[in-house]
Scaffold this active site. Structure first.
Site, mmCIF file in Angstrom:
data_model
loop_
_atom_site.group_PDB
_atom_site.id
_atom_site.type_symbol
_atom_site.label_atom_id
_atom_site.label_comp_id
_atom_site.label_asym_id
_atom_site.label_seq_id
_atom_site.Cartn_x
_atom_site.Cartn_y
_atom_site.Cartn_z
ATOM 1 N N ALA A 43 12.106 -3.290 -3.557
ATOM 2 C CA ALA A 43 11.945 -3.213 -5.014
ATOM 3 C C ALA A 43 10.584 -3.716 -5.466
ATOM 4 C CB ALA A 43 13.051 -4.030 -5.692
ATOM 5 N N GLY A 46 6.393 0.906 -5.897
ATOM 6 C CA GLY A 46 6.759 2.320 -5.925
ATOM 7 C C GLY A 46 8.041 2.654 -6.644
ATOM 8 N N ILE A 47 8.863 3.460 -5.984
ATOM 9 C CA ILE A 47 10.092 3.993 -6.580
ATOM 10 C C ILE A 47 11.093 2.866 -6.855
ATOM 11 C CG2 ILE A 47 12.071 5.520 -6.115
ATOM 12 C CD1 ILE A 47 10.054 7.237 -4.402
ATOM 13 N N GLY A 48 11.184 1.901 -5.917
ATOM 14 C CA GLY A 48 12.142 0.792 -6.091
ATOM 15 C C GLY A 48 11.835 -0.033 -7.322
ATOM 16 N N SER A 173 14.711 11.843 2.488
ATOM 17 C CA SER A 173 13.508 12.650 2.224
ATOM 18 C C SER A 173 13.691 14.053 2.800
ATOM 19 C CB SER A 173 12.319 11.958 2.891
ATOM 20 O OG SER A 173 11.314 12.866 3.191
ATOM 21 N N TYR A 201 9.745 9.111 11.250
ATOM 22 C CA TYR A 201 10.199 9.029 9.856
ATOM 23 C C TYR A 201 11.358 10.005 9.612
ATOM 24 C CZ TYR A 201 9.721 9.094 4.723
ATOM 25 O OH TYR A 201 9.950 9.012 3.361
HETATM 26 N N1 LIG Z 1 6.775 8.499 -1.972
HETATM 27 C C1 LIG Z 1 7.294 9.636 -1.571
HETATM 28 O O1 LIG Z 1 6.671 10.703 -1.680
HETATM 29 C C2 LIG Z 1 8.685 9.654 -0.987
HETATM 30 C C3 LIG Z 1 9.283 10.907 -0.718
HETATM 31 C C4 LIG Z 1 10.568 10.931 -0.172
HETATM 32 C C5 LIG Z 1 11.235 9.732 0.088
HETATM 33 N N2 LIG Z 1 10.611 8.537 -0.193
HETATM 34 C C6 LIG Z 1 11.350 7.304 0.123
HETATM 35 O O2 LIG Z 1 11.398 6.492 -1.031
HETATM 36 C C7 LIG Z 1 11.581 5.125 -0.630
HETATM 37 C C8 LIG Z 1 10.643 4.218 -1.413
HETATM 38 O O3 LIG Z 1 9.320 4.463 -0.966
HETATM 39 P P1 LIG Z 1 8.042 4.459 -1.927
HETATM 40 O O4 LIG Z 1 7.516 5.829 -1.932
HETATM 41 O O5 LIG Z 1 8.349 3.789 -3.201
HETATM 42 O O6 LIG Z 1 7.011 3.600 -1.038
HETATM 43 P P2 LIG Z 1 6.437 2.120 -1.226
HETATM 44 O O7 LIG Z 1 5.775 1.971 -2.544
HETATM 45 O O8 LIG Z 1 5.623 1.872 -0.007
HETATM 46 O O9 LIG Z 1 7.747 1.209 -1.229
HETATM 47 C C9 LIG Z 1 8.420 0.875 -0.043
HETATM 48 C C10 LIG Z 1 9.107 -0.456 -0.223
HETATM 49 O O10 LIG Z 1 9.783 -0.792 0.997
HETATM 50 C C11 LIG Z 1 9.495 -2.153 1.294
HETATM 51 N N3 LIG Z 1 9.596 -2.465 2.713
HETATM 52 C C12 LIG Z 1 8.858 -1.985 3.727
HETATM 53 N N4 LIG Z 1 9.228 -2.571 4.887
HETATM 54 C C13 LIG Z 1 10.233 -3.438 4.595
HETATM 55 C C14 LIG Z 1 11.008 -4.346 5.352
HETATM 56 N N5 LIG Z 1 10.836 -4.505 6.670
HETATM 57 N N6 LIG Z 1 11.945 -5.076 4.724
HETATM 58 C C15 LIG Z 1 12.132 -4.953 3.396
HETATM 59 N N7 LIG Z 1 11.421 -4.124 2.615
HETATM 60 C C16 LIG Z 1 10.470 -3.378 3.217
HETATM 61 C C17 LIG Z 1 8.065 -2.343 0.807
HETATM 62 O O11 LIG Z 1 7.792 -3.731 0.691
HETATM 63 P P3 LIG Z 1 6.282 -4.280 0.607
HETATM 64 O O12 LIG Z 1 5.899 -4.076 -0.816
HETATM 65 O O13 LIG Z 1 6.409 -5.714 1.002
HETATM 66 O O14 LIG Z 1 5.476 -3.493 1.563
HETATM 67 C C18 LIG Z 1 8.115 -1.604 -0.518
HETATM 68 O O15 LIG Z 1 8.644 -2.413 -1.533
HETATM 69 C C19 LIG Z 1 11.361 5.089 0.886
HETATM 70 O O16 LIG Z 1 12.616 5.047 1.540
HETATM 71 C C20 LIG Z 1 10.681 6.423 1.158
HETATM 72 O O17 LIG Z 1 10.930 6.874 2.475
HETATM 73 C C21 LIG Z 1 9.369 8.475 -0.730
#
Ligand SMILES: NC(=O)c1ccc[n+]([C@@H]2O[C@H](COP(=O)([O-])OP(=O)(O)OC[C@H]3O[C@@H](n4cnc5c(N)ncnc54)[C@H](OP(=O)(O)O)[C@@H]3O)[C@@H](O)[C@H]2O)c1
Length: 326
Positions: A43, A46-48, A173, A201
């Site tokens: 959280a 990004g999306i979270g 995804s 992934y």
């Molecule tokens: N962006 C896209 O285009 C896209 C498309 C399809 C699906 N998704 C999915 O959407 C979800 C959110 O991704 P996002 O795009 O918002 O990317 P993001 O901004 O990189 O967010 C990812 C989050 O996961 C956390 N995280 C990473 N490793 C972790 C761990 N070991 N333990 C706990 N938390 C951890 C990160 O924490 P830190 O802030 O500490 O790094 C960050 O808060 C992911 O599952 C991604 O696969 C994204």
């Protein structure tokens, strides 16, 4: 002159239509979640983070499950600054999905502090992470995106069962479609090797849909519904480890894609929000753009979903006990 104006209007309209098309659906559910507890992993960005704000605006009590507590505290501050109702409760709790000990500690903390949970959003994820083996002996993308959420969900089922109606949302995804059954099962043979970052992934995202499918069947006669969501391509930090993002020349080349075809985090959070608020109680499904959609043939295979669930328990090798909660 008129030609120039007409051309500009035409290009502008097409650009705007493309932007609207790729922005995807908007959640129109009026449902409020006053006082209901929602746990969001990843959280802190990004999306979270965008989802946590949307939920807080609907009155939910949010648990920001964050690997980096500093980032979590900043996220809480940013969200509170945007809320008119300052009484909304937001908790920041440490959770590192790449550590089973951290997942167990996080789950125990929640069990001691909350009577029930309305929803668990398994959103955290990594992509293009350099090859690393976790302290538990698993490939880091596999553990963070899939195994960690698998364990966390089982550990929190007890709290989810105590709510009147509750939901588990697994964030997946389109990448799940690029994986074949050989890659999926290669995990059983070697938990530390993948052909490429995109396979690593894609496997985790396929595994999450199979998990959604099987767990939803296991919980069919309970109050818990389990669904998967594909947020769509979204401008976030997900590709922070990718050489394509870190190369300045390629970054500039990708600019039109990012501006035109990728969603903002708020737009990316809409399908997750919809899945949490909709009155449709179907379970074991995949949502995208705030609508139900069909996953790949492999992800729709019930036998594979059961086999992979059992394989996951085998891979975990008694590191935790699913039967205690399920
Ligand atoms: N962006 C896209 O285009 C896209 C498309 C399809 C699906 N998704 C999915 O959407 C979800 C959110 O991704 P996002 O795009 O918002 O990317 P993001 O901004 O990189 O967010 C990812 C989050 O996961 C956390 N995280 C990473 N490793 C972790 C761990 N070991 N333990 C706990 N938390 C951890 C990160 O924490 P830190 O802030 O500490 O790094 C960050 O808060 C992911 O599952 C991604 O696969 C994204």
């Amino acid at each position: 002159m008129w030609r120039y104006i007409a051309g500009t209007i035409a290009v502008g309209s097409v650009t705007y239509s493309l932007y609207r098309y790729f922005a995807g659906g908007v959640c129109k559910c009026p449902t409020r979640l006053d006082g209901l507890v929602v746990v969001v992993t990843g959280a802190s960005s990004g999306i979270g983070k965008a989802l946590a704000l949307e939920l807080a605006q609907r009155g939910a009590t949010i648990v920001l499950a964050c690997r980096d507590i500093e980032k979590g505290i900043n996220t809480k501050r940013d969200i509170l600054a945007k809320l008119s109702n300052k009484n909304v409760k937001i908790f920041v709790k440490p959770l590192n999905l790449a550590s089973i000990a951290s997942i167990i500690k996080f789950s125990e903390t929640l069990k001691s502090e909350f009577d029930e949970i309305y929803a668990l959003v398994n959103n955290a994820g990594i992509y293009y992470h350099p090859h690393t083996v976790t302290e538990d002996g698993y490939e880091i993308t596999f553990q963070t995106n899939y195994l960690g959420h698998f364990i966390l969900t089982h550990n929190l089922l007890g709290l989810l069962k105590k709510a009147d109606h509750s939901r588990v949302v697994n964030v997946t995804s389109q990448a799940h479609k690029q994986v074949n059954s050989y890659d999926l099962n290669a995990i059983a043979k070697s938990q530390t090797e993948f052909r490429s970052h995109s396979v690593a992934y894609g496997v985790t995202k396929l595994a999450l849909i199979l998990f959604t499918r099987y767990l939803s069947k296991k919980l069919l006669n309970t109050n818990i519904i389990v669904n998967a969501v594909d947020p769509g391509t979204t401008k976030t930090d997900l590709l922070r480890h990718s050489p394509y993002t870190n190369n300045q020349f390629l970054y500039v080349l990708q600019w039109p894609i990012r501006v035109l075809l990728a969603k903002s985090p708020c737009q990316g959070a809409q399908s997750l929000l919809h899945c949490l608020l909709t009155s449709n109680r179907s379970t074991g499904q995949l949502y995208t753009d705030c609508k139900l959609t069909l996953p790949s043939a492999l992800a729709s295979d019930d036998k594979l979903a059961q086999d992979y669930y059992e394989l996951t328990i085998e891979i975990l090798d008694n590191k935790f006990n699913t039967e205690s909660e399920c």
